[in-house]
Write a protein that holds these residues in place. Sequence first.
Motif, short mmCIF file in Angstrom:
data_model
loop_
_atom_site.label_atom_id
_atom_site.label_comp_id
_atom_site.label_asym_id
_atom_site.label_seq_id
_atom_site.Cartn_x
_atom_site.Cartn_y
_atom_site.Cartn_z
N HIS A 53 0.82 -1.23 0.00
CA HIS A 53 0.00 0.00 0.00
C HIS A 53 0.85 1.26 0.00
N ASP A 86 1.74 4.21 1.68
CA ASP A 86 1.91 4.59 3.10
C ASP A 86 2.70 3.53 3.87
N ASP A 87 2.77 2.29 3.34
CA ASP A 87 3.59 1.26 4.01
C ASP A 87 5.06 1.71 4.08
N HIS A 100 -0.20 -7.38 3.04
CA HIS A 100 1.21 -7.29 3.45
C HIS A 100 1.88 -8.66 3.31
ZN ZN Z 1 -0.37 -1.49 4.39
#
Ligand code: ZN
Length: 218
Positions: A17, A19-20, A124
């Motif tokens: 994602h 922002d990870d 994830h």
């Molecule tokens: Zn994430």
Amino acid sequence: MLRDLVSGGPALAVMAHPDDESFGLGGVLSALAVAGADLRVLCLTSGEASTLGAGVDLATVRRDELSAAAELLGVTAVDLLDFPDGGLATVAPDDLDAVVRDALRGAATLIVFEASGVTGHPDHRAATASAVRIAGEQGLRVLEWGVAPTVAEALNAEFGTDFGGFDGDGVIDVEVDREMQFAAIACHESQAVDNPVLARRLELSGRVDRIRVTAPRD
Ligand SMILES: [Zn+2]
């Protein structure tokens, strides 16, 4: 420690994602950048399924947020793909592996969330599983990031979250720069910068991030 990693060649962070790279890897990436690493990010989804910031063209907003955050963290290139957010685990592993392989472009190290997915998110876990398969196939080094069991337990008790603790052989704590991480986090305006779980995780983690580096195959 991180300096040794840097000398081996470019490092590619493989994420689910936008922002990870900041919420999760921000400390590690900025430490690597300061040490001189050539850092790249492959983000497999556009984060369009988030309930935060819905009602706008979220995929576009999040792409822009990712670019800004990556630049702050010292990342030189971002590949953002559009596999389904929330559905990475349903994508054929061969399809994920093909894009990770394509994104390598000479990378010597793959940077990932540890195998539990840290927060327990199936996206994830799928991103990490693919990166680890490609690292094995190509004989590359893997840097896994996670949180200590004490941090995971505290978060799960306080917030009812599903964090996995990261421990075992080869796991070490490295000092990181939270200031740069906070600056990168602030770029992700659509994702509630005042996220209480994130703030508490960073508080509990203090000045260190937990990683494990698995050496490349000879
Ligand atoms: Zn994430």
